[in-house]
Design a protein around this motif. Structure first.
Motif, PDB file in Angstrom:
ATOM      1  N   GLU A  68      34.562  40.348  26.791  1.00  0.00           N
ATOM      2  CA  GLU A  68      35.411  41.519  26.514  1.00  0.00           C
ATOM      3  C   GLU A  68      35.543  42.396  27.763  1.00  0.00           C
ATOM      4  O   GLU A  68      36.621  42.897  28.069  1.00  0.00           O
ATOM      5  CB  GLU A  68      34.809  42.326  25.356  1.00  0.00           C
ATOM      6  N   LEU A  69      34.431  42.512  28.496  1.00  0.00           N
ATOM      7  CA  LEU A  69      34.478  43.310  29.731  1.00  0.00           C
ATOM      8  C   LEU A  69      35.446  42.695  30.740  1.00  0.00           C
ATOM      9  O   LEU A  69      36.226  43.399  31.383  1.00  0.00           O
ATOM     10  CB  LEU A  69      33.078  43.423  30.350  1.00  0.00           C
ATOM     11  N   LEU A  70      35.385  41.389  30.856  1.00  0.00           N
ATOM     12  CA  LEU A  70      36.290  40.692  31.793  1.00  0.00           C
ATOM     13  C   LEU A  70      37.746  40.925  31.409  1.00  0.00           C
ATOM     14  O   LEU A  70      38.610  41.154  32.252  1.00  0.00           O
ATOM     15  CB  LEU A  70      35.992  39.186  31.788  1.00  0.00           C
ATOM     16  N   TRP A  71      37.982  40.890  30.105  1.00  0.00           N
ATOM     17  CA  TRP A  71      39.348  41.101  29.607  1.00  0.00           C
ATOM     18  C   TRP A  71      39.816  42.528  29.929  1.00  0.00           C
ATOM     19  O   TRP A  71      40.927  42.732  30.402  1.00  0.00           O
ATOM     20  CB  TRP A  71      39.361  40.818  28.090  1.00  0.00           C
ATOM     21  N   VAL A  72      38.942  43.509  29.692  1.00  0.00           N
ATOM     22  CA  VAL A  72      39.319  44.906  29.980  1.00  0.00           C
ATOM     23  C   VAL A  72      39.547  45.082  31.489  1.00  0.00           C
ATOM     24  O   VAL A  72      40.483  45.758  31.915  1.00  0.00           O
ATOM     25  CB  VAL A  72      38.244  45.899  29.472  1.00  0.00           C
ATOM     26  N   LYS A  73      38.706  44.421  32.283  1.00  0.00           N
ATOM     27  CA  LYS A  73      38.871  44.507  33.742  1.00  0.00           C
ATOM     28  C   LYS A  73      40.267  44.041  34.147  1.00  0.00           C
ATOM     29  O   LYS A  73      40.938  44.685  34.955  1.00  0.00           O
ATOM     30  CB  LYS A  73      37.828  43.622  34.451  1.00  0.00           C
ATOM     31  N   ALA A  74      40.683  42.944  33.549  1.00  0.00           N
ATOM     32  CA  ALA A  74      42.011  42.407  33.866  1.00  0.00           C
ATOM     33  C   ALA A  74      43.087  43.402  33.426  1.00  0.00           C
ATOM     34  O   ALA A  74      44.033  43.684  34.173  1.00  0.00           O
ATOM     35  CB  ALA A  74      42.196  41.049  33.194  1.00  0.00           C
ATOM     36  N   CYS A  75      42.912  43.960  32.223  1.00  0.00           N
ATOM     37  CA  CYS A  75      43.892  44.942  31.702  1.00  0.00           C
ATOM     38  C   CYS A  75      44.016  46.137  32.631  1.00  0.00           C
ATOM     39  O   CYS A  75      45.094  46.676  32.827  1.00  0.00           O
ATOM     40  CB  CYS A  75      43.457  45.472  30.339  1.00  0.00           C
ATOM     41  N   LEU A  76      42.883  46.589  33.164  1.00  0.00           N
ATOM     42  CA  LEU A  76      42.887  47.801  34.007  1.00  0.00           C
ATOM     43  C   LEU A  76      43.134  47.470  35.482  1.00  0.00           C
ATOM     44  O   LEU A  76      43.101  48.357  36.328  1.00  0.00           O
ATOM     45  CB  LEU A  76      41.554  48.558  33.867  1.00  0.00           C
ATOM     46  N   GLY A  77      43.346  46.199  35.780  1.00  0.00           N
ATOM     47  CA  GLY A  77      43.565  45.802  37.177  1.00  0.00           C
ATOM     48  C   GLY A  77      42.323  46.007  38.021  1.00  0.00           C
ATOM     49  O   GLY A  77      42.405  46.423  39.179  1.00  0.00           O
ATOM     50  N   LEU A  78      41.177  45.749  37.432  1.00  0.00           N
ATOM     51  CA  LEU A  78      39.905  46.019  38.126  1.00  0.00           C
ATOM     52  C   LEU A  78      39.170  44.738  38.538  1.00  0.00           C
ATOM     53  O   LEU A  78      37.949  44.745  38.626  1.00  0.00           O
ATOM     54  CB  LEU A  78      38.968  46.814  37.200  1.00  0.00           C
ATOM     55  N   GLU A  79      39.920  43.674  38.804  1.00  0.00           N
ATOM     56  CA  GLU A  79      39.249  42.388  39.077  1.00  0.00           C
ATOM     57  C   GLU A  79      38.231  42.492  40.215  1.00  0.00           C
ATOM     58  O   GLU A  79      37.193  41.854  40.196  1.00  0.00           O
ATOM     59  CB  GLU A  79      40.270  41.280  39.404  1.00  0.00           C
ATOM     60  N   GLN A  80      38.556  43.344  41.207  1.00  0.00           N
ATOM     61  CA  GLN A  80      37.677  43.429  42.389  1.00  0.00           C
ATOM     62  C   GLN A  80      36.616  44.533  42.260  1.00  0.00           C
ATOM     63  O   GLN A  80      35.854  44.768  43.178  1.00  0.00           O
ATOM     64  CB  GLN A  80      38.513  43.718  43.648  1.00  0.00           C
TER      65      GLN A  80
END
Ligand SMILES: Nc1ncnc2c1ncn2[C@@H]1O[C@H](COP(=O)(O)OP(=O)(O)OP(=O)(O)O)[C@@H](O)[C@H]1O
Ligand SMILES: [Mg+2]
Length: 372
Positions: free
Chosen positions: A272-284
């Motif tokens: 879920e955290l990975l998914w939210v990261k992608a949603c928020l553009g926070l991959e890096q």
């Protein structure tokens, strides 16, 4: 007793005080734990006033505070002779965020300088006495004291030594200003860890005695020095979308190019955290999740629009849905607060009330002197 004045102070204090007072306007006291700094500070204040000079005291001891509560660097202007340094009423303070300078060196150094400058701006007294913490040992203690002195540029530094333990600093400061060396008086008593904790509890109790609950709207506040407020918050609508896609309530979400913060009642899984990261553009970037309970009991400072610390507070609740923060504080009603500075100190709350008890402190190894 030989070597002691009628008033019970070491003869050496009496002799050197006159010379210290004559040597310049800004006087900084430096010494290890229980070396007599605070007792000497009150003695010096009385001698300064006896000499017909005006005086300010900056209490930079965030652990064993005298003028203000713990966790602050306080300023006071004594008007009459004092029995103890704590008799001096607090005029202003700077929030250090914690009850030890460890990990808070910058606010301690900046705050001490700011309070000295404020003393000059407000009353330009004839003498300013700075009392400091007993943290002088090791790399952290030496860094704190060396840079504090560098920034303050005192006219006089008084070193309290047992076994020449501060000679490295004294050598530098006898070249730059006036340095005085005082022997730690035989009468000086060591405070135990328990006594130190009790002194702090008493100070907290006194400070928060007349507190009321203040509810401040989040929309009108900036957060600083904490985990919240570094990023751009998500609007309510976006947050609700995120919550419904996740099936878990997101109370707060904010992100910057460096990190993201989520406040959630129910912890998110790694996926879920990975998914939210992608949603928020926070991959890096890192994404941290916090429980809303994280904020309860946190020590904060309430700051005016001009950046002045007006009062300390204890967070009772950070209500993200109601968009308000409830803080227990002696702040007078009607004072406008523009910013909340988060400290790293937390009080345990019992039925929503802070418990000023030792449960909040972790004792050092048995027999170790405490350097707060
Ligand atoms: N000259 C003195 N005669 C008698 N008692 C003294 C004297 N100086 C200090 N004391 C006592 O010794 C104890 C420690 O002194 P004080 O609190 O002034 O030291 P300090 O260096 O400020 O300590 P801290 O590290 O907690 O800031 C206190 O209980 C104080 O009352
Ligand atoms: Mg002291």
């Amino acid at each position: 007793m030989s070597g002691v004045t009628e008033a019970g102070f070491p003869q050496e204090w009496q002799q050197k005080a006159a010379e210290i007072i004559e040597s310049g306007r800004l006087i900084v006291l430096v010494g290890g734990v229980d070396s007599g700094k605070t007792t000497f500070a009150s003695y010096l204040v009385n001698r300064i006033m006896e000499a017909g000079l005006s005086c300010a005291v900056v209490d930079a001891d965030v652990g064993q505070a005298s003028i203000g509560p713990p966790a602050v660097i306080s300023l006071g202007f004594p008007e009459s002779p004092v029995e103890r340094l704590s008799d001096i009423p607090m005029d202003s303070f700077y929030f250090a965020g914690a009850i030890s300078p460890q990990n808070h060196l910058l606010p301690c150094v900046v705050g001490t300088k700011k309070m000295v400058e404020l003393a000059r701006k407000k009353k330009n007294p004839d003498r300013i006495v700075v009392d400091t913490t007993g943290l002088v040992r090791g790399r952290v203690g030496r860094t704190l004291k060396a840079y504090k002195l560098d920034l303050l540029e005192p006219d006089v530094v008084v070193f309290f030594q047992r076994r020449k333990e501060l000679e490295d600093l004294a050598r530098i400061w006898e070249r730059r200003a006036k340095a005085f060396r005082l022997r730690v008086a035989a009468e000086v008593q060591r405070k135990t860890f328990e006594e130190r904790a009790r002194n702090r509890e008493e100070k907290w109790r006194l400070y928060f005695a007349e507190s009321t609950r203040h509810e401040l709207p989040l929309k009108e506040l900036a957060f600083s020095r904490g985990i919240l407020g570094a990023g751009q918050p998500l609007e309510r609508e976006e947050r609700e979308k995120l919550s419904s896609s996740l099936g878990k309530k997101v109370l707060w979400a904010e992100s910057s190019s460096e990190q993201g913060i989520l406040v959630v009642e129910e912890r998110l899984s790694e996926d879920e955290l990975l998914w939210v990261k992608a949603c928020l553009g926070l991959e890096q970037a890192d994404l941290h999740q916090l429980s809303p309970l994280y904020f309860r009991g946190l020590l904060v400072a309430l700051i005016s629009e001009g950046g002045e610390a007006r009062a300390l507070g204890i967070v009772q609740e950070l209500d993200f849905e109601g968009e308000k923060i409830s803080i227990l504080s002696p702040l007078p009603a009607g004072e406008k607060i523009a910013e909340i500075q988060f400290g790293s100190y937390r009080f345990p709350l019992i039925n929503g009330q802070p418990a000023f008890q030792r449960a909040a402190f972790r004792p050092p190894e048995h027999g170790q002197p405490s350097e707060d």
